[in-house]
Design a protein around this motif. Structure first.
Motif, PDB file in Angstrom:
ATOM      1  N   LEU A 178      -8.980  -0.591 -18.175  1.00 53.14           N
ATOM      2  CA  LEU A 178      -9.093  -1.959 -18.665  1.00 53.14           C
ATOM      3  C   LEU A 178      -7.719  -2.497 -18.988  1.00 53.14           C
ATOM      4  N   ALA A 179      -7.419  -3.676 -18.472  1.00 54.88           N
ATOM      5  CA  ALA A 179      -6.123  -4.296 -18.712  1.00 54.88           C
ATOM      6  C   ALA A 179      -6.213  -5.189 -19.928  1.00 54.88           C
ATOM      7  N   PHE A 180      -5.179  -5.175 -20.737  1.00 59.48           N
ATOM      8  CA  PHE A 180      -5.116  -6.096 -21.853  1.00 59.48           C
ATOM      9  C   PHE A 180      -4.942  -7.517 -21.339  1.00 59.48           C
ATOM     10  N   LEU A 185      -8.436  -4.733 -14.672  1.00 62.52           N
ATOM     11  CA  LEU A 185      -7.770  -4.379 -13.419  1.00 62.52           C
ATOM     12  C   LEU A 185      -8.119  -2.952 -13.052  1.00 62.52           C
ATOM     13  N   GLY A 186      -8.176  -2.664 -11.785  1.00 59.17           N
ATOM     14  CA  GLY A 186      -8.398  -1.310 -11.314  1.00 59.17           C
ATOM     15  C   GLY A 186      -8.021  -1.197  -9.854  1.00 59.17           C
ATOM     16  N   VAL A 187      -8.119   0.000  -9.310  1.00 61.78           N
ATOM     17  CA  VAL A 187      -7.814   0.246  -7.897  1.00 61.78           C
ATOM     18  C   VAL A 187      -8.906   1.134  -7.322  1.00 61.78           C
ATOM     19  N   VAL A 188      -9.422   0.752  -6.156  1.00 60.85           N
ATOM     20  CA  VAL A 188     -10.420   1.558  -5.485  1.00 60.85           C
ATOM     21  C   VAL A 188      -9.904   1.945  -4.097  1.00 60.85           C
ATOM     22  N   CYS A 189     -10.250   3.156  -3.662  1.00 62.09           N
ATOM     23  CA  CYS A 189      -9.901   3.603  -2.311  1.00 62.09           C
ATOM     24  C   CYS A 189     -11.074   3.267  -1.393  1.00 62.09           C
ATOM     25  N   ASP A 190     -10.870   2.306  -0.479  1.00 58.69           N
ATOM     26  CA  ASP A 190     -11.928   1.889   0.439  1.00 58.69           C
ATOM     27  C   ASP A 190     -12.173   2.905   1.546  1.00 58.69           C
TER      28      ASP A 190
END
Length: 224
Positions: free
Chosen positions: A15-17, A157-162
């Motif tokens: 979680l991004a501030f 914000l986050g990152v996913v590997c497609d």
């Protein structure tokens, strides 16, 4: 973060501030003062006691010792390593001790293979680069923000590997930056930094990142 046994990646979206948090000193010096030797670096910072920065390792593999110990309120856990953008003063390059002026929190986004939702609300793209030591893919971004009706509302914000493609023993990882505006007003922009750890990728692997921006999709590829 929780490590998933047998999985290449780690779990739980970061979680991004709403705003990038920083600790600063407001004093001003003229002439040959601390700000005359100001430097800025992304670094992993060690916090021995809650809120007290003692050591750091920059992306150039430069070891720093803070003298005096620097206090920063957003470092809320003892014996923890944080990611930060450091502004510090160093009069002699061969001395490890430095005087810290500001420490801005940098979000650490670990790639996921599964997420509940893939929100890709637009944001503004500035830059991306791999640090000299190859440990992180760093992102410079702008989030649009404002005063929400509910005070506890935060963007995420986050990152996913497609997907992963193998080519001659090497791999290309297709990552997507996830962003949820979560109803936060888009009144003005605030600059943030985020870092994607590359410790799970091998030398020679290609990391391709897709980001949805207000000007359309940005695609950038980097070699580990």
């Amino acid at each position: 973060m929780t490590k998933v046994r047998g999985s290449f990646f780690l779990g739980v979206m970061v979680l991004a501030f709403l705003l990038a948090v920083s600790c600063t000193e407001n004093s001003y010096e003229t002439g040959d003062g601390g700000y005359s030797y100001l430097r800025a670096d992304l670094a992993d910072v060690s916090c021995g006691e809650k809120g007290r920065m003692r050591y750091a390792l920059t992306d150039d593999n430069d070891s720093l010792v803070f003298q005096p110990v620097y206090e920063c309120s957003w470092m809320t856990k003892a014996d923890t390593t944080y990611r930060a953008l450091l502004y510090y003063s160093r009069k002699e390059v061969d001395l490890p001790s430095v005087s810290c002026i500001s420490a801005q929190q940098v979000l650490v986004l670990r790639p996921l293979t599964e997420v509940k939702t893939k929100a890709t609300d637009p944001l503004s793209w500035e830059s991306a680069w791999i640090g000299a030591n190859g440990n992180y893919l760093n992102l410079g971004l702008y989030l649009k923000t404002g005063k929400a009706d509910e005070e506890d509302k935060r963007q995420s914000l986050g990152v996913v590997c497609d997907s992963i493609v193998e080519r001659g023993g090497e791999h290309e990882y297709f990552l997507r930056l996830l962003h949820s505006q979560n109803g936060v007003p888009e009144n003005y922009s605030t600059r943030i930094f985020a870092s994607i750890p590359l410790e799970y990728f091998q030398t020679g692997d290609v990391v391709t990142l897709r980001v949805n921006t207000y000007d359309g999709e940005v695609v950038r590829s980097f070699i580990r």
